[in-house]
Design a protein around this motif. Structure first.
Motif, PDB file in Angstrom:
ATOM      1  N   GLU A  66     -80.158 -36.670  33.093  1.00 59.81           N
ATOM      2  CA  GLU A  66     -81.872 -36.289  34.189  1.00 59.81           C
ATOM      3  C   GLU A  66     -83.015 -36.839  32.870  1.00 59.81           C
ATOM      4  N   VAL A  67     -84.294 -37.282  34.145  1.00 57.71           N
ATOM      5  CA  VAL A  67     -85.088 -37.582  33.573  1.00 57.71           C
ATOM      6  C   VAL A  67     -86.035 -36.469  32.184  1.00 57.71           C
ATOM      7  N   ASN A  68     -86.659 -37.066  31.461  1.00 58.52           N
ATOM      8  CA  ASN A  68     -86.955 -36.229  30.581  1.00 58.52           C
ATOM      9  C   ASN A  68     -88.217 -36.932  29.720  1.00 58.52           C
ATOM     10  N   ALA A  69     -88.998 -35.820  28.953  1.00 56.07           N
ATOM     11  CA  ALA A  69     -90.373 -36.501  28.613  1.00 56.07           C
ATOM     12  C   ALA A  69     -89.974 -36.690  27.094  1.00 56.07           C
ATOM     13  N   VAL A  70     -90.310 -38.158  26.974  1.00 55.79           N
ATOM     14  CA  VAL A  70     -90.389 -39.235  26.187  1.00 55.79           C
ATOM     15  C   VAL A  70     -90.991 -38.108  24.253  1.00 55.79           C
ATOM     16  N   GLN A  71     -91.790 -37.456  24.723  1.00 59.19           N
ATOM     17  CA  GLN A  71     -92.377 -36.991  23.034  1.00 59.19           C
ATOM     18  C   GLN A  71     -91.616 -35.235  23.260  1.00 59.19           C
ATOM     19  N   GLN A  72     -90.617 -34.905  23.803  1.00 60.02           N
ATOM     20  CA  GLN A  72     -89.669 -33.537  23.201  1.00 60.02           C
ATOM     21  C   GLN A  72     -88.743 -34.610  23.183  1.00 60.02           C
ATOM     22  N   LYS A  73     -87.961 -35.013  23.232  1.00 57.33           N
ATOM     23  CA  LYS A  73     -87.194 -35.740  22.704  1.00 57.33           C
ATOM     24  C   LYS A  73     -86.372 -35.293  20.707  1.00 57.33           C
ATOM     25  N   PRO A  74     -85.602 -34.663  20.384  1.00 55.23           N
ATOM     26  CA  PRO A  74     -85.212 -34.614  19.378  1.00 55.23           C
ATOM     27  C   PRO A  74     -84.603 -36.646  18.710  1.00 55.23           C
ATOM     28  N   PRO A  75     -85.260 -36.892  17.529  1.00 52.19           N
ATOM     29  CA  PRO A  75     -85.673 -38.190  16.985  1.00 52.19           C
ATOM     30  C   PRO A  75     -84.348 -38.754  16.852  1.00 52.19           C
ATOM     31  N   ARG A  76     -83.553 -39.810  17.156  1.00 51.07           N
ATOM     32  CA  ARG A  76     -82.738 -39.980  16.114  1.00 51.07           C
ATOM     33  C   ARG A  76     -82.255 -41.568  15.886  1.00 51.07           C
ATOM     34  N   THR A  77     -82.996 -41.891  16.311  1.00 56.00           N
ATOM     35  CA  THR A  77     -83.487 -43.535  16.178  1.00 56.00           C
ATOM     36  C   THR A  77     -84.588 -44.248  15.505  1.00 56.00           C
ATOM     37  N   ARG A  78     -85.131 -45.058  15.077  1.00 56.14           N
ATOM     38  CA  ARG A  78     -85.766 -45.795  14.753  1.00 56.14           C
ATOM     39  C   ARG A  78     -86.568 -45.425  16.313  1.00 56.14           C
ATOM     40  N   GLU A  79     -86.127 -46.464  17.766  1.00 58.21           N
ATOM     41  CA  GLU A  79     -86.646 -46.782  18.663  1.00 58.21           C
ATOM     42  C   GLU A  79     -86.906 -45.493  19.122  1.00 58.21           C
ATOM     43  N   ASP A  80     -86.276 -43.742  19.067  1.00 57.48           N
ATOM     44  CA  ASP A  80     -87.026 -43.226  19.150  1.00 57.48           C
ATOM     45  C   ASP A  80     -88.612 -43.137  18.834  1.00 57.48           C
ATOM     46  N   TRP A  81     -89.028 -42.861  17.595  1.00 53.22           N
ATOM     47  CA  TRP A  81     -90.169 -43.166  16.911  1.00 53.22           C
ATOM     48  C   TRP A  81     -90.408 -43.930  17.479  1.00 53.22           C
ATOM     49  N   ASP A  82     -89.807 -44.874  17.361  1.00 55.20           N
ATOM     50  CA  ASP A  82     -91.516 -46.312  18.438  1.00 55.20           C
ATOM     51  C   ASP A  82     -91.898 -45.895  19.961  1.00 55.20           C
ATOM     52  N   ALA A  83     -90.828 -45.462  20.382  1.00 52.05           N
ATOM     53  CA  ALA A  83     -91.179 -44.832  22.195  1.00 52.05           C
ATOM     54  C   ALA A  83     -91.946 -43.450  21.720  1.00 52.05           C
ATOM     55  N   LYS A  84     -91.811 -42.774  20.935  1.00 53.86           N
ATOM     56  CA  LYS A  84     -92.638 -41.293  20.758  1.00 53.86           C
ATOM     57  C   LYS A  84     -94.394 -41.740  20.624  1.00 53.86           C
ATOM     58  N   ARG A  85     -94.959 -42.869  19.456  1.00 54.86           N
ATOM     59  CA  ARG A  85     -95.871 -43.341  19.573  1.00 54.86           C
ATOM     60  C   ARG A  85     -95.903 -44.029  20.155  1.00 54.86           C
ATOM     61  N   ALA A  86     -95.332 -45.070  21.028  1.00 55.43           N
ATOM     62  CA  ALA A  86     -96.054 -46.325  21.903  1.00 55.43           C
ATOM     63  C   ALA A  86     -96.736 -45.350  23.262  1.00 55.43           C
ATOM     64  N   ALA A  87     -95.473 -43.367  23.327  1.00 53.92           N
ATOM     65  CA  ALA A  87     -95.947 -43.222  24.276  1.00 53.92           C
ATOM     66  C   ALA A  87     -97.811 -42.324  24.556  1.00 53.92           C
ATOM     67  N   THR A  88     -97.468 -41.621  23.231  1.00 51.27           N
ATOM     68  CA  THR A  88     -98.908 -41.179  22.283  1.00 51.27           C
ATOM     69  C   THR A  88    -100.341 -41.495  22.897  1.00 51.27           C
TER      70      THR A  88
END
Length: 490
Positions: A66-88
């Motif tokens: 499934e294609v999901n929203a980056v912002q809703q994904k529970p963060p498990r890696t630094r890359e997850d946080w980088d992606a959230k920051r970029a999306a915001t």
């Protein structure tokens, strides 16, 4: 699948009982007070579908496809946080301003419940299952999620039981289907959201271990028995040409009245347990403070831009005194940026298996961003000059009797004609000096919690042992002093 903007609009046309300025609102998405922010939230959904932005806004779940929203994904890696920051950043750049309560800044409060599973399991294992289900719903259903924290509170020198009990949200009875609650909460963006994580405020919710005030649940914003009484909005109150920020970015705050609202058992996250309530209040912002503080970084950029354009248009940017004030704004901006960047670079595993920003750096960054904001706004005002509070409105610049004079006195050269100066001054006034600007300043001060709670979070998360050990060794203290700390010599 991620909804479209139009699907979101339809989801809040559910017959909810919304009031503003003494008027019952018939159509929330179309009402002028709510439409600007509804349109921005709809735009966020649409950005997830558009080719230019969907890779920034979404990810593909490897298990479900499934294609999901980056912002809703529970963060498990630094890359997850980088992606959230970029999306915001992508959202704030696309809409051209700062919006706070659009979901990414509140879903982190639910992630903190993952870290409290042991606490919840000790009360009732069903609660931890409810948490997991709602996190999955946020990931895959992508609802517009907000936060419900603050109650009216009443007389804070008294226990809630010793006054009108409705001053704090509480349970009045149980049913086969769930719990029935009564009271009220203040919630930003409540009138046009889908669900809210509702939890105790910072208050004495009772000295009983099984207090009826110590409860948390996921609220369906279309539930029967809810009434939304909104503060007066800034959008539409004055011409957009004169107030371009107020008219586009006002996130309407609401007193949500719970008139015996039934919460299904599957939506109850904890109930009648002060230990769980205490844990939630202590860990509530361990993730969400990142997105909240990131907004201050963008606000700092807007203040710098408004101030710098104003001094450049009049040729003042080469003066040392002006450069020093601009440098002070830059230090504030980069201080926030440094805390956010370092909090992810030095991220730490959470008790529930997620990756949380370094807590000490995150919370000290939030204190920096909020505690100095008023000073930075005042510096930006000074750099913009007194014209932001005395310049006539757009109608005067257009009227044939006054236009020639305003063109004469507001034009500087062929590059800076009167209309561009008017636009810049109107923007700076609305960003720094309007009713909306004052509201935003107070909102940033209290939105996540009051200043004492910000500092309390720092106190709980700073590594005090480091400085203590440093001075112990530097002063050559004996190991005996460790006993005063409850620590033994290594």
């Amino acid at each position: 699948m991620i909804r479209t903007g139009e699907q979101y609009r339809e989801s809040i046309r559910d017959g909810r009982d919304v009031w503003i300025n003494g008027e019952k609102v018939a159509d929330v998405p179309a009402h002028p007070a709510f439409k600007p922010l509804v349109d921005i939230r709809a735009r966020i959904y649409d950005m997830a579908h558009e080719p230019a932005t969907r890779d920034t806004m979404t990810y593909t779940d490897p298990e479900t496809g499934e294609v999901n929203a980056v912002q809703q994904k529970p963060p498990r890696t630094r890359e997850d946080w980088d992606a959230k920051r970029a999306a915001t950043d992508a959202v704030l750049s696309d809409v051209g301003g700062v919006v706070t309560r659009v979901g990414d800044e509140t879903i982190g409060e639910v992630w903190s419940l993952i870290d409290g599973q042991d606490v919840l399991n000790a009360i009732n294992p069903t609660y931890a299952e409810n948490v997991k289900r709602h996190i999955d719903l946020a990931c895959y259903g992508d609802p517009f999620h907000v936060s419900a924290n603050t109650d009216p509170k009443g007389d804070r020198s008294k226990r809630p039981q010793d006054q009108d009990p409705d001053m704090l949200l509480h349970v009045v009875r149980e049913t086969d289907n769930g719990i029935v609650v009564r009271g009220a909460k203040y919630e930003t963006a409540a009138a046009y959201s889908n669900q809210a994580f509702t939890k105790p405020t910072i208050a004495n919710w009772g000295d009983s271990e099984l207090s009826d005030y110590a409860l948390g649940f996921m609220l369906d914003m279309g539930a029967p028995g809810l009434k939304y009484i909104c503060r007066t909005g800034f959008a539409g109150a004055k011409p957009i040409e004169d107030y371009p920020v107020s008219n586009r970015f006002d996130e309407v705050d609401t007193l949500v009245v719970f008139d015996d609202v039934e919460i299904p058992w599957e939506n109850v996250l904890f109930y009648r347990d002060t230990k769980a309530a205490t844990f939630i209040r202590a860990t509530l912002h361990r993730y969400s403070a990142f997105a909240f503080t990131q907004r201050n970084l963008r606000l700092a950029d807007l203040m710098i831009g408004a101030a710098l354009w104003n001094v450049k248009q009049t040729g003042l940017e080469k003066q040392q005194a002006v450069q020093e004030k601009l440098a002070t704004l830059a230090c504030y901006r980069e201080g926030i940026n440094a805390h956010l960047t370092a909090a992810i670079a030095m991220a730490e595993p959470s008790p529930g298996g997620l990756l949380m920003p370094n807590q000490s750096l995150l919370y000290t960054g939030r204190v920096l961003a909020c505690s100095q904001l008023h000073e930075m706004m005042h510096i930006a005002r000074e750099l913009c000059g007194g014209q932001i509070c005395i310049t006539p409105d757009k109608a005067s610049f257009d009227h044939p009797d006054t236009k020639p004079w305003l063109d004469k006195f507001y034009s500087i050269n062929e590059h800076w004609v009167a209309e561009d100066r008017r636009k810049l001054l109107a923007y700076a006034r609305d960003l720094l000096n309007s009713d909306y600007a004052g509201h935003r300043l107070t909102f940033q001060l209290f939105a996540q919690s009051p200043p004492f709670a910000h500092l309390g979070a720092v106190y709980r998360n700073f590594d005090w042992d480091g400085p203590l050990d440093l001075v112990k060794d530097a002063a050559r203290l004996s190991d005996n002093v460790l006993g005063s700390l409850g620590r033994s010599a290594k």
